[in-house]
Scaffold this motif. Sequence first.
Motif, PDB file in Angstrom:
ATOM      1  N   ASP A 133       0.878  -1.168   0.000  1.00  0.00           N
ATOM      2  CA  ASP A 133       0.000   0.000   0.000  1.00  0.00           C
ATOM      3  C   ASP A 133       0.917   1.221   0.000  1.00  0.00           C
ATOM      4  OD1 ASP A 133      -2.408   1.271  -0.023  1.00  0.00           O
ATOM      5  OD2 ASP A 133      -2.776   1.103   2.123  1.00  0.00           O
ATOM      6  N   VAL A 134       0.918   2.021  -1.082  1.00  0.00           N
ATOM      7  CA  VAL A 134       1.963   3.007  -1.305  1.00  0.00           C
ATOM      8  C   VAL A 134       1.458   4.440  -1.135  1.00  0.00           C
ATOM      9  CG1 VAL A 134       3.679   3.876  -2.939  1.00  0.00           C
ATOM     10  CG2 VAL A 134       3.136   1.435  -2.897  1.00  0.00           C
ATOM     11  N   TYR A 135       2.219   5.232  -0.377  1.00  0.00           N
ATOM     12  CA  TYR A 135       2.007   6.665  -0.221  1.00  0.00           C
ATOM     13  C   TYR A 135       3.266   7.374  -0.738  1.00  0.00           C
ATOM     14  CZ  TYR A 135      -1.650   5.204   3.070  1.00  0.00           C
ATOM     15  OH  TYR A 135      -2.756   4.611   3.642  1.00  0.00           O
ATOM     16  N   VAL A 136       3.087   8.563  -1.342  1.00  0.00           N
ATOM     17  CA  VAL A 136       4.225   9.277  -1.928  1.00  0.00           C
ATOM     18  C   VAL A 136       4.131  10.764  -1.592  1.00  0.00           C
ATOM     19  CG1 VAL A 136       5.451   9.862  -4.061  1.00  0.00           C
ATOM     20  CG2 VAL A 136       4.360   7.625  -3.848  1.00  0.00           C
ATOM     21  N   THR A 137       5.284  11.367  -1.306  1.00  0.00           N
ATOM     22  CA  THR A 137       5.347  12.824  -1.115  1.00  0.00           C
ATOM     23  C   THR A 137       5.430  13.485  -2.494  1.00  0.00           C
ATOM     24  OG1 THR A 137       7.757  12.688  -0.922  1.00  0.00           O
ATOM     25  CG2 THR A 137       6.489  12.642   1.122  1.00  0.00           C
ATOM     26  N   ASP A 138       4.395  14.187  -2.878  1.00  0.00           N
ATOM     27  CA  ASP A 138       4.332  14.853  -4.185  1.00  0.00           C
ATOM     28  C   ASP A 138       4.649  16.332  -3.974  1.00  0.00           C
ATOM     29  OD1 ASP A 138       3.965  15.300  -6.842  1.00  0.00           O
ATOM     30  OD2 ASP A 138       1.777  15.181  -6.815  1.00  0.00           O
ATOM     31  N   TRP A 139       5.937  16.680  -4.099  1.00  0.00           N
ATOM     32  CA  TRP A 139       6.382  18.049  -3.833  1.00  0.00           C
ATOM     33  C   TRP A 139       5.896  18.996  -4.928  1.00  0.00           C
ATOM     34  CZ3 TRP A 139       8.014  18.299   0.936  1.00  0.00           C
ATOM     35  CH2 TRP A 139       8.590  17.168   1.507  1.00  0.00           C
ATOM     36  N   LYS A 140       5.551  20.211  -4.538  1.00  0.00           N
ATOM     37  CA  LYS A 140       4.964  21.172  -5.471  1.00  0.00           C
ATOM     38  C   LYS A 140       6.037  22.095  -6.050  1.00  0.00           C
ATOM     39  CE  LYS A 140       0.547  21.170  -3.000  1.00  0.00           C
ATOM     40  NZ  LYS A 140      -0.492  21.985  -2.312  1.00  0.00           N
ATOM     41  N   ASN A 141       5.753  22.587  -7.253  1.00  0.00           N
ATOM     42  CA  ASN A 141       6.653  23.498  -7.944  1.00  0.00           C
ATOM     43  C   ASN A 141       6.609  24.863  -7.265  1.00  0.00           C
ATOM     44  OD1 ASN A 141       8.125  25.007  -9.817  1.00  0.00           O
ATOM     45  ND2 ASN A 141       7.304  23.874 -11.550  1.00  0.00           N
ATOM     46  N   ALA A 142       7.768  25.339  -6.820  1.00  0.00           N
ATOM     47  CA  ALA A 142       7.822  26.591  -6.060  1.00  0.00           C
ATOM     48  C   ALA A 142       7.304  27.778  -6.857  1.00  0.00           C
ATOM     49  CB  ALA A 142       9.251  26.861  -5.596  1.00  0.00           C
ATOM     50  N   ARG A 143       7.388  27.722  -8.198  1.00  0.00           N
ATOM     51  CA  ARG A 143       6.925  28.852  -9.006  1.00  0.00           C
ATOM     52  C   ARG A 143       5.412  29.050  -8.889  1.00  0.00           C
ATOM     53  NH1 ARG A 143       7.300  25.639 -14.740  1.00  0.00           N
ATOM     54  NH2 ARG A 143       5.174  24.838 -14.675  1.00  0.00           N
ATOM     55  N   ASP A 144       4.695  28.013  -8.456  1.00  0.00           N
ATOM     56  CA  ASP A 144       3.240  28.075  -8.379  1.00  0.00           C
ATOM     57  C   ASP A 144       2.735  28.320  -6.963  1.00  0.00           C
ATOM     58  OD1 ASP A 144       2.987  27.471 -11.137  1.00  0.00           O
ATOM     59  OD2 ASP A 144       3.259  25.339 -10.709  1.00  0.00           O
ATOM     60  N   ILE A 145       3.645  28.576  -6.019  1.00  0.00           N
ATOM     61  CA  ILE A 145       3.262  28.786  -4.618  1.00  0.00           C
ATOM     62  C   ILE A 145       3.396  30.270  -4.280  1.00  0.00           C
ATOM     63  CG2 ILE A 145       3.709  28.130  -2.233  1.00  0.00           C
ATOM     64  CD1 ILE A 145       5.051  25.592  -3.322  1.00  0.00           C
ATOM     65  N   PRO A 146       2.310  30.946  -3.942  1.00  0.00           N
ATOM     66  CA  PRO A 146       2.378  32.392  -3.656  1.00  0.00           C
ATOM     67  C   PRO A 146       3.362  32.721  -2.540  1.00  0.00           C
ATOM     68  CG  PRO A 146       0.094  31.650  -3.837  1.00  0.00           C
ATOM     69  CD  PRO A 146       0.941  30.418  -3.821  1.00  0.00           C
ATOM     70  N   VAL A 147       3.937  33.888  -2.615  1.00  0.00           N
ATOM     71  CA  VAL A 147       4.895  34.336  -1.603  1.00  0.00           C
ATOM     72  C   VAL A 147       4.248  34.363  -0.221  1.00  0.00           C
ATOM     73  CG1 VAL A 147       6.386  36.260  -0.907  1.00  0.00           C
ATOM     74  CG2 VAL A 147       6.155  35.683  -3.323  1.00  0.00           C
ATOM     75  N   SER A 148       2.945  34.566  -0.170  1.00  0.00           N
ATOM     76  CA  SER A 148       2.238  34.653   1.106  1.00  0.00           C
ATOM     77  C   SER A 148       2.294  33.352   1.911  1.00  0.00           C
ATOM     78  CB  SER A 148       0.769  35.032   0.863  1.00  0.00           C
ATOM     79  OG  SER A 148       0.129  34.080   0.034  1.00  0.00           O
ATOM     80  N   GLU A 149       2.638  32.230   1.262  1.00  0.00           N
ATOM     81  CA  GLU A 149       2.733  30.956   1.980  1.00  0.00           C
ATOM     82  C   GLU A 149       4.003  30.860   2.811  1.00  0.00           C
ATOM     83  OE1 GLU A 149       0.483  28.908   2.385  1.00  0.00           O
ATOM     84  OE2 GLU A 149      -0.937  29.211   0.742  1.00  0.00           O
ATOM     85  N   GLY A 150       4.927  31.815   2.664  1.00  0.00           N
ATOM     86  CA  GLY A 150       6.113  31.850   3.498  1.00  0.00           C
ATOM     87  C   GLY A 150       7.266  31.023   2.964  1.00  0.00           C
ATOM     88  N   LYS A 151       8.256  30.802   3.812  1.00  0.00           N
ATOM     89  CA  LYS A 151       9.495  30.127   3.412  1.00  0.00           C
ATOM     90  C   LYS A 151       9.325  28.611   3.450  1.00  0.00           C
ATOM     91  CE  LYS A 151      11.682  29.513   7.922  1.00  0.00           C
ATOM     92  NZ  LYS A 151      11.657  28.029   7.859  1.00  0.00           N
TER      93      LYS A 151
END
Length: 425
Positions: A133-151
Amino acid sequence: MKGMMSYDLMETIRNTNEWMGASARAMASYPAWGLTPHPMFKLLSAWGRVTERSFARMVIKPDWGIRTVPSEDGRDHVVDEEAVLDRPFCTLIHFKVHGRAPMKRRVLLVAPMSGHYATLTRATVASLIPDCDVYVTDWKNARDIPVSEGKFDIEDYTLYLVDFMRALGPDINVVAICQPAPLALAATAMLAQQDPAAQPRTLVLIGGPVDPDAADTEVTDFGRRVTMGQLEQLVIQRVGFKYRGAGRLVYPGLMQIASFISMNLDTHAGAFQDKIVAEAKGDGSERDRHNVFYDEYLAVMDMTAEFYLSTVERIFKNVEIGRNSFTVAGKPVDLGRISTTAVFTVEGENDDISAPGQCVAALRLCTGLPEAKKASHLEPGAGHYGIFAGSSWRNHIRPKLIQFFDDQDDANPGTRRRRTPIRAA
């Protein structure tokens, strides 16, 4: 503004090359040229097709493409991707197999965030789903994450892994490939300190730079030569106006793929020349070996500047994991506190990115773990990608991992098992 202009300049160059490829393909494919047949037109059309596809792939997130999986009941079961936990910088996804009985083995695959999407591990995931039973960390592209989400730096990355492990329960088998290996080790140690009962059952580290000083590579040499100031000045840019993350400081994926290709320039140049000739002869196909590899290899994502810089400084320059001096929010993380999680390291004999010795160093650092819960494997003749994809992975490494999971399951029969996937609130 300068950083945004240079970011947009790179995107403009990429866009222009894609357009030139499309134009060459369309112009050389006019039926009228059939009246004056000449190999130049076939070569131009082939060059256009290959060029257009290659530069278009650089801004497209690949699909997992795992639709069905065979099961012991003789049927192919439908596979769906479901979001279990959704965070600003990562989504924990679960590959749900419809109609299949609950699996004894549960795996959290920690995909690398090193310029490529998590789909780089598609072959690894596809090979594990029939038995786990498999789970995966699907990291997001930083270019699509608003600056308001922080560091987002390596401490935040580690805290994400702690949350994911705790949410999935102590019967989870964690598999970290390449870049996240040292941070997955640190996350396990944090759980051992804060909540010992939540430690994962096993931790498999595949080709990761736990102790970069253990063996030199071009990556470690680069980390030593370049100062942090030079690195920040040369490669860090601001996301351009085209994306939701406009203004965010990032290490651009386009710059990362350029550095990857430069490491083996002759090999890549030869591969593209052969592909263009094959297309001109009519021997190319949509899913041939070249397209399958480069569709994934060329699909790149941006990393936040603080994640990239902190990785170079703290993992490679200061060797904080390798020296057991890593801290999160000012609190020391003692790798010697890992006491129940069985640790297995995998290395490739010909790995030129994370050379043999860098990953197996994790066993030396786990001073609180009995020797019976430590294991390692060095795959003869395997390179970096070969230890989690390809024949070496399928024929040798994967069976050893499955056996390792089962051995630890037999050794801990009382461990609680969560039989249904958790749901996001």
